[in-house]
Design a protein around this motif. Structure first.
Motif, PDB file in Angstrom:
ATOM      1  N   ALA A 127       0.833  -1.207   0.000  1.00 45.66           N
ATOM      2  CA  ALA A 127       0.000   0.000   0.000  1.00 45.66           C
ATOM      3  C   ALA A 127       0.870   1.260   0.000  1.00 45.66           C
ATOM      4  O   ALA A 127       0.569   2.236  -0.696  1.00 45.66           O
ATOM      5  N   LEU A 128       1.940   1.251   0.775  1.00 43.92           N
ATOM      6  CA  LEU A 128       2.812   2.415   0.862  1.00 43.92           C
ATOM      7  C   LEU A 128       3.456   2.721  -0.487  1.00 43.92           C
ATOM      8  O   LEU A 128       3.493   3.876  -0.931  1.00 43.92           O
ATOM      9  N   LEU A 129       3.957   1.705  -1.169  1.00 42.82           N
ATOM     10  CA  LEU A 129       4.596   1.922  -2.467  1.00 42.82           C
ATOM     11  C   LEU A 129       3.581   2.406  -3.504  1.00 42.82           C
ATOM     12  O   LEU A 129       3.879   3.303  -4.302  1.00 42.82           O
ATOM     13  N   ALA A 130       2.377   1.831  -3.492  1.00 38.87           N
ATOM     14  CA  ALA A 130       1.339   2.301  -4.416  1.00 38.87           C
ATOM     15  C   ALA A 130       0.984   3.748  -4.133  1.00 38.87           C
ATOM     16  O   ALA A 130       0.784   4.558  -5.053  1.00 38.87           O
ATOM     17  N   SER A 131       0.923   4.108  -2.855  1.00 43.39           N
ATOM     18  CA  SER A 131       0.610   5.483  -2.480  1.00 43.39           C
ATOM     19  C   SER A 131       1.692   6.441  -2.975  1.00 43.39           C
ATOM     20  O   SER A 131       1.389   7.508  -3.533  1.00 43.39           O
ATOM     21  N   GLU A 132       2.949   6.064  -2.777  1.00 44.80           N
ATOM     22  CA  GLU A 132       4.038   6.949  -3.196  1.00 44.80           C
ATOM     23  C   GLU A 132       4.137   7.056  -4.714  1.00 44.80           C
ATOM     24  O   GLU A 132       4.454   8.128  -5.251  1.00 44.80           O
ATOM     25  N   LEU A 133       3.855   5.971  -5.420  1.00 42.02           N
ATOM     26  CA  LEU A 133       3.852   6.042  -6.876  1.00 42.02           C
ATOM     27  C   LEU A 133       2.760   6.984  -7.378  1.00 42.02           C
ATOM     28  O   LEU A 133       2.931   7.650  -8.407  1.00 42.02           O
ATOM     29  N   GLY A 134       1.654   7.049  -6.652  1.00 41.93           N
ATOM     30  CA  GLY A 134       0.552   7.899  -7.076  1.00 41.93           C
ATOM     31  C   GLY A 134       0.595   9.306  -6.522  1.00 41.93           C
ATOM     32  O   GLY A 134      -0.346  10.074  -6.721  1.00 41.93           O
ATOM     33  N   THR A 135       1.684   9.659  -5.823  1.00 43.93           N
ATOM     34  CA  THR A 135       1.777  10.973  -5.184  1.00 43.93           C
ATOM     35  C   THR A 135       2.934  11.766  -5.768  1.00 43.93           C
ATOM     36  O   THR A 135       4.096  11.423  -5.542  1.00 43.93           O
ATOM     37  N   PRO A 136       2.669  12.824  -6.508  1.00 43.65           N
ATOM     38  CA  PRO A 136       3.740  13.586  -7.151  1.00 43.65           C
ATOM     39  C   PRO A 136       4.403  14.582  -6.207  1.00 43.65           C
ATOM     40  O   PRO A 136       4.199  15.789  -6.296  1.00 43.65           O
ATOM     41  N   ARG A 137       5.172  14.065  -5.259  1.00 40.82           N
ATOM     42  CA  ARG A 137       5.882  14.989  -4.373  1.00 40.82           C
ATOM     43  C   ARG A 137       7.188  14.343  -3.914  1.00 40.82           C
ATOM     44  O   ARG A 137       7.322  13.121  -3.881  1.00 40.82           O
ATOM     45  N   ALA A 138       8.137  15.200  -3.565  1.00 42.89           N
ATOM     46  CA  ALA A 138       9.408  14.691  -3.041  1.00 42.89           C
ATOM     47  C   ALA A 138       9.209  14.257  -1.598  1.00 42.89           C
ATOM     48  O   ALA A 138       8.538  14.932  -0.820  1.00 42.89           O
ATOM     49  N   LEU A 139       9.786  13.117  -1.243  1.00 45.79           N
ATOM     50  CA  LEU A 139       9.646  12.574   0.103  1.00 45.79           C
ATOM     51  C   LEU A 139      11.026  12.335   0.699  1.00 45.79           C
ATOM     52  O   LEU A 139      11.957  11.956  -0.005  1.00 45.79           O
ATOM     53  N   PRO A 140      11.171  12.545   1.990  1.00 45.45           N
ATOM     54  CA  PRO A 140      12.469  12.305   2.625  1.00 45.45           C
ATOM     55  C   PRO A 140      12.753  10.818   2.746  1.00 45.45           C
ATOM     56  O   PRO A 140      11.855   9.980   2.593  1.00 45.45           O
ATOM     57  N   ALA A 141      13.980  10.482   3.049  1.00 46.74           N
ATOM     58  CA  ALA A 141      14.338   9.088   3.275  1.00 46.74           C
ATOM     59  C   ALA A 141      13.537   8.542   4.450  1.00 46.74           C
ATOM     60  O   ALA A 141      13.344   9.220   5.461  1.00 46.74           O
ATOM     61  N   ALA A 142      13.034   7.325   4.305  1.00 44.38           N
ATOM     62  CA  ALA A 142      12.253   6.691   5.365  1.00 44.38           C
ATOM     63  C   ALA A 142      13.173   5.894   6.276  1.00 44.38           C
ATOM     64  O   ALA A 142      14.287   5.534   5.883  1.00 44.38           O
ATOM     65  N   PRO A 143      12.743   5.586   7.500  1.00 44.44           N
ATOM     66  CA  PRO A 143      13.548   4.712   8.355  1.00 44.44           C
ATOM     67  C   PRO A 143      13.866   3.415   7.633  1.00 44.44           C
ATOM     68  O   PRO A 143      12.982   2.793   7.025  1.00 44.44           O
ATOM     69  N   ALA A 144      15.106   3.006   7.674  1.00 41.58           N
ATOM     70  CA  ALA A 144      15.559   1.841   6.917  1.00 41.58           C
ATOM     71  C   ALA A 144      15.177   0.555   7.637  1.00 41.58           C
ATOM     72  O   ALA A 144      15.461   0.391   8.828  1.00 41.58           O
ATOM     73  N   PHE A 145      14.551  -0.371   6.897  1.00 39.86           N
ATOM     74  CA  PHE A 145      14.157  -1.615   7.540  1.00 39.86           C
ATOM     75  C   PHE A 145      15.339  -2.394   8.112  1.00 39.86           C
ATOM     76  O   PHE A 145      15.228  -2.944   9.219  1.00 39.86           O
ATOM     77  N   PRO A 146      16.493  -2.491   7.430  1.00 44.89           N
ATOM     78  CA  PRO A 146      17.613  -3.214   8.050  1.00 44.89           C
ATOM     79  C   PRO A 146      18.011  -2.633   9.403  1.00 44.89           C
ATOM     80  O   PRO A 146      18.405  -3.378  10.310  1.00 44.89           O
ATOM     81  N   ALA A 147      17.885  -1.318   9.566  1.00 43.13           N
ATOM     82  CA  ALA A 147      18.197  -0.714  10.861  1.00 43.13           C
ATOM     83  C   ALA A 147      17.161  -1.127  11.910  1.00 43.13           C
ATOM     84  O   ALA A 147      17.497  -1.359  13.075  1.00 43.13           O
ATOM     85  N   LEU A 148      15.885  -1.220  11.499  1.00 40.67           N
ATOM     86  CA  LEU A 148      14.862  -1.693  12.436  1.00 40.67           C
ATOM     87  C   LEU A 148      15.127  -3.134  12.846  1.00 40.67           C
ATOM     88  O   LEU A 148      15.010  -3.497  14.023  1.00 40.67           O
ATOM     89  N   ALA A 149      15.494  -3.978  11.869  1.00 36.68           N
ATOM     90  CA  ALA A 149      15.780  -5.378  12.176  1.00 36.68           C
ATOM     91  C   ALA A 149      16.944  -5.493  13.153  1.00 36.68           C
ATOM     92  O   ALA A 149      16.929  -6.323  14.071  1.00 36.68           O
ATOM     93  N   ALA A 150      17.971  -4.657  12.962  1.00 36.53           N
ATOM     94  CA  ALA A 150      19.117  -4.678  13.869  1.00 36.53           C
ATOM     95  C   ALA A 150      18.705  -4.227  15.269  1.00 36.53           C
ATOM     96  O   ALA A 150      19.166  -4.782  16.273  1.00 36.53           O
ATOM     97  N   ARG A 151      17.813  -3.226  15.340  1.00 33.37           N
ATOM     98  CA  ARG A 151      17.352  -2.754  16.642  1.00 33.37           C
ATOM     99  C   ARG A 151      16.551  -3.835  17.356  1.00 33.37           C
ATOM    100  O   ARG A 151      16.713  -4.065  18.552  1.00 33.37           O
ATOM    101  N   TRP A 152      15.665  -4.511  16.612  1.00 30.19           N
ATOM    102  CA  TRP A 152      14.884  -5.588  17.225  1.00 30.19           C
ATOM    103  C   TRP A 152      15.796  -6.696  17.750  1.00 30.19           C
ATOM    104  O   TRP A 152      15.566  -7.242  18.827  1.00 30.19           O
ATOM    105  N   ALA A 153      16.831  -7.028  16.967  1.00 32.93           N
ATOM    106  CA  ALA A 153      17.742  -8.098  17.378  1.00 32.93           C
ATOM    107  C   ALA A 153      18.505  -7.738  18.641  1.00 32.93           C
ATOM    108  O   ALA A 153      18.906  -8.623  19.410  1.00 32.93           O
ATOM    109  N   ALA A 154      18.719  -6.431  18.870  1.00 27.96           N
ATOM    110  CA  ALA A 154      19.501  -5.989  20.029  1.00 27.96           C
ATOM    111  C   ALA A 154      18.649  -5.780  21.276  1.00 27.96           C
ATOM    112  O   ALA A 154      19.189  -5.539  22.353  1.00 27.96           O
TER     113      ALA A 154
END
Length: 430
Positions: free
Chosen positions: A166-193
């Protein structure tokens, strides 16, 4: 959002342009989440993988004339799309820099029929959106021409979940610049710790008590599907309207004074429907698993990745709505329990009587990023030996997607259950 599966997917005839993602430089090692590790272990052991796709009208995508530019923007924003399984035994992963990847376009397919176009895209996704593909398991396609044209963006479950689609479909349909989102690998590392729960934690004990009640096995669908232990069939997907908007609103009104959601009401109706169909009507408990999201902050709502876990729930057909709501809230509170710790705390190894697990998912798309009208969430079809139910709520009501074995007794049992389920909802509202 219309939730469907590949066996019911229909794309328009016409030219089919297809892109795969390939590394142009070496990536950096990253931590995998428990879901990703288990997913990879299954694939390495020979189990089929599953891709997820956003399929939306090409006319709703600003800049569709330059698809790879659009895709490069998504790569820069979402690290999950740049994650690939590291060469070797399939247990590690690497993260590529945005400029370390290139989109490779296949030869254009001239599809004279809808079937040909759909097959061309499914062939692409089966090949490219696989964890062991040579690069991030992500692909895209532009199908058809004119007002009927569709744009498809897909990835293996290793890097996507339903929210991500849903998020990717939303961003494809939205003509605006968006900042970098929280990186999933960083979330996975946080969960592991994160530290393990104390051995006497009530949430851990709730999980262990659930599994103990099933003799250290995961829940299975309680009605006879006509399948033998270990027998698997091609997957059959049933996609049906379930409740209209007025009925779901009535469930909201019914549950509000009881502290129960429409989801709780639907689960109670399911428990009663199963009891009515069972050979042992005195058996009133319905154990199942419930997928829940792990995006904890507003920022993380913008993260693409496999941000889900599962929690155990026992629905009791003899309960009232208030008690069912309490059971559901208690189950959702277990989303913070590390599944690795649950498995490591068992008195003996987990038993798997079937390859699949009985689960019931609820996604309220009204609370997810808004997608262009006419968007489909499409999942691959593989094999099945149990029942999995996805309930998707939109402004139109609730629809059900049932993943079941393509076996006549199983189809008959689940079809009858869906009809009884609707009837039990009606009885709740009387």
């Amino acid at each position: 959002m219309h939730v469907t599966a590949a066996d019911g997917w229909r794309l328009p005839a016409g030219p089919v342009r297809r892109w795969t993602l390939r590394p142009a430089a070496v990536g950096e090692p990253v931590v995998l989440s428990v879901n990703q590790r288990n997913h990879l272990a299954g694939v390495v052991a020979g189990q089929p993988s599953v891709w997820l796709a956003a399929d939306l009208p090409a006319g709703s995508v600003p800049g569709i004339e330059a698809p790879t530019d659009l895709l490069d923007g998504l790569l820069a924003r979402h690290a999950a799309l740049r994650t690939a399984v590291a060469p070797g035994d399939g247990t590690g992963a690497v993260l590529h820099a945005p400029d370390g990847l290139v989109w490779v376009e296949d030869d254009v397919v001239r599809a004279g029929t809808s079937s040909d176009a759909t097959s061309a895209v499914r062939d692409l996704l089966d090949r490219a959106c696989h964890p062991l593909a040579p690069g991030p398991p992500v692909a895209a396609a532009l199908v058809g021409a004119g007002a009927a044209a569709r744009f498809v963006l897909a990835g293996d479950h290793l890097v996507l979940d339903a929210w991500s689609v849903a998020l990717l479909a939303s961003e494809l349909g939205t003509p605006r610049a968006l900042p970098a989102a929280p990186a999933f690998p960083a979330l996975a590392a946080r969960w592991a710790a994160e530290p393990a729960l104390p051995p006497d934690d009530a949430r851990l004990h709730a999980w262990l008590a659930f599994l103990d009640g099933l003799d250290q096995a995961l829940p299975t669908f309680p009605l006879d599907l006509g399948t033998a232990p270990g027998e698997r069939f091609p997957q059959r997907t049933l996609v049906v309207p379930f409740l209209d908007a007025a009925t779901v609103a009535a469930l909201d009104d019914l549950g509000r004074p009881e502290g129960a959601s429409a989801y709780a009401a639907v689960l109670l109706a399911l428990g009663r429907a199963v009891r009515a169909q069972r050979d042992e009507p005195a058996a009133t408990a319905l154990p199942l698993l419930v997928p829940v999201g792990t995006r904890r902050t507003e920022e993380e709502r913008a993260t693409v990745g496999w941000c889900t876990t599962t929690v155990p729930l026992v629905v009791a057909a003899t309960d009232d709505l208030r008690a069912t709501g309490e059971r559901l809230r208690a189950a959702l509170a277990l989303g913070s329990v590390p599944l690795d710790q649950v498995l490591g705390s068992l008195p003996r190894p987990l038993r798997r009587t079937r390859a699949d697990v009985f689960m019931v998912s609820w996604i309220d798309y009204r609370r997810l990023p808004t997608v262009p009208a006419g968007t489909n969430h499409v999942s691959n079809v593989t094999e099945a030996d149990d029942v999995q139910l996805w309930l998707s709520r939109t402004d139109a009501g609730v629809a059900v997607r049932a993943r079941i074995p393509d076996h006549p007794p199983a189809v008959a049992v689940v079809t009858a259950l869906l009809e009884r389920w609707v009837a039990e909802v009606a009885l709740l509202l009387r």
